[in-house]
Design an enzyme around this catalytic site. Structure first.
Site, mmCIF file in Angstrom:
data_model
loop_
_atom_site.group_PDB
_atom_site.id
_atom_site.type_symbol
_atom_site.label_atom_id
_atom_site.label_comp_id
_atom_site.label_asym_id
_atom_site.label_seq_id
_atom_site.Cartn_x
_atom_site.Cartn_y
_atom_site.Cartn_z
ATOM 1 N N ILE A 159 -48.863 3.334 -28.506
ATOM 2 C CA ILE A 159 -46.849 3.471 -29.144
ATOM 3 C C ILE A 159 -46.129 3.125 -27.754
ATOM 4 C CG2 ILE A 159 -45.509 4.988 -28.709
ATOM 5 C CD1 ILE A 159 -47.383 7.501 -28.560
ATOM 6 N N ARG A 219 -44.105 13.771 -22.034
ATOM 7 C CA ARG A 219 -44.208 15.207 -22.551
ATOM 8 C C ARG A 219 -43.118 15.379 -20.860
ATOM 9 N NH1 ARG A 219 -46.231 14.766 -26.805
ATOM 10 N NH2 ARG A 219 -48.644 15.511 -27.191
ATOM 11 N N ASP A 225 -36.613 12.738 -25.802
ATOM 12 C CA ASP A 225 -37.106 13.794 -26.900
ATOM 13 C C ASP A 225 -37.882 14.963 -26.229
ATOM 14 O OD1 ASP A 225 -37.990 14.351 -29.640
ATOM 15 O OD2 ASP A 225 -39.510 13.600 -28.775
ATOM 16 N N GLU A 245 -39.864 23.210 -23.304
ATOM 17 C CA GLU A 245 -39.828 23.780 -23.718
ATOM 18 C C GLU A 245 -39.959 25.065 -24.849
ATOM 19 O OE1 GLU A 245 -41.832 20.276 -26.233
ATOM 20 O OE2 GLU A 245 -40.439 18.951 -25.516
ATOM 21 N N HIS A 279 -38.365 17.011 -29.414
ATOM 22 C CA HIS A 279 -39.442 17.257 -29.782
ATOM 23 C C HIS A 279 -39.875 16.980 -30.780
ATOM 24 C CE1 HIS A 279 -43.717 17.301 -27.583
ATOM 25 N NE2 HIS A 279 -43.748 16.596 -28.718
ATOM 26 N N ALA A 305 -39.959 13.733 -31.994
ATOM 27 C CA ALA A 305 -40.542 11.273 -31.993
ATOM 28 C C ALA A 305 -41.267 11.344 -33.787
ATOM 29 C CB ALA A 305 -40.607 11.343 -31.128
#
Length: 308
Positions: free
Chosen positions: A147, A224, A247, A252, A271, A273
């Protein structure tokens, strides 16, 4: 051999499989299509988290867990001995890289401020111009995996300079080790964090990390939530010295009373992406390939070792 997958659409996306492979769809853990006996290959729900691991108890013959997420933190240490854990490395490269580039551009060009002004029907030219720009920025990418490479490739046309950091240095590739961060952070205009969540990366973005960032720098966390210490993040962003695009958060969902919601220097998305229309076709190409490898007795790819 039985294979369990979480999406009905996956039946048409997984491709041709050997005749002795039966694929069943498990959309809800409380509505199983059959007994778990004979299930050798299981694909849990995307972003299912630790709740999904409870189903492991129902699968006595399980040999492979193939995740649809790039991160395996919810599963490391929870899969039984003898079960191979594989992640979806490569599947989320395009979507996460797109989110990172979009978030950087949005923050630097003040899009959140203009969206708020639009909601107020206010022509805000004088209030927010001149904006910052991406051209010429120094970008530090913490997490030099697939990534991180995809982010670098997509940012390259913007005439930025790059510094890449990984768990261990790779001098032949120009990649620095994570121990060099105290020296590298003050030199960056944009810091993109893309590391997996492991014991080593938990709390990586702490008070010292944030204090080392230069005035006016932008922090982008697409890793994360627990990679960042929330208290330290709130305290540093509260000063207005740096800005952030997030993100992921810890916890969460982010509680409604979190100060992060209302900080003008924070762009926050829930979250998302990897949650794009192209996810399932890419994911089930990987799943199909892995099932065929397993059925043929060939080595699997993307196996998770030491949390990576």
């Amino acid at each position: 051999m039985k294979v369990w997958i979480p999406h009905q659409a996956g039946l048409n996306l997984i491709g041709e499989l050997p005749s002795d492979v039966t694929v069943e769809v498990v959309e809800h853990a409380d509505r199983l299509p059959s007994t778990g006996a004979g299930v050798r290959f299981w694909v849990p729900p995307f972003l299912g988290g630790t709740d999904s691991t409870a189903l492991l108890r129902e699968l006595p013959d399980l040999a492979v867990v193939q995740l649809l997420s790039a991160g395996a933190d919810a599963w490391v240490g929870r899969t039984p001995d003898g079960v191979t854990l594989c992640d979806a490395r490569g599947v989320h490269d395009p979507s996460t890289a797109e989110w990172v580039v979009s978030a950087i551009l949005a923050q630097l060009r003040a899009f959140p401020a203009f969206v708020r002004a639009q909601a107020d029907r206010r022509w805000a030219y004088d209030g927010f111009t001149p904006t910052d720009e991406l051209t010429g920025k120094r970008v530090l990418i913490v997490g030099a995996g697939s990534i991180g490479t995809a982010v670098r490739d997509r940012l390259a046309p913007f005439e930025v300079s790059f510094t890449l950091v990984a768990r261990t240095a790779r001098p032949e590739q120009g990649v620095h080790g994570v121990e060099e961060l105290p020296r590298l952070l003050p030199e960056a205009d944009v810091v993109v964090v893309l590391v997996p969540l492991t014991d080593q990366t938990r709390g990586l973005i702490d008070k010292e990390f944030l204090a080392a960032m230069s005035d006016g720098a932008l922090l982008v966390n697409a890793a994360r939530g627990p990679v960042a210490r929330t208290e330290a993040l709130v305290a540093e962003l509260g000063t207005g010295r740096i800005s952030a695009a997030l993100d992921v958060t810890d916890p969460e969902p982010l509680p409604a009373d979190s100060p992060l919601w209302t900080m003008p220097n924070v762009l926050l998305t829930p979250h998302v992406a990897g949650s794009v229309r192209g996810l399932l076709p890419r994911a089930y190409r990987l799943v199909g390939d892995q099932v065929r490898r397993f059925a043929a007795g060939q080595p699997l790819i993307n196996t998770v070792v030491d949390g990576y």
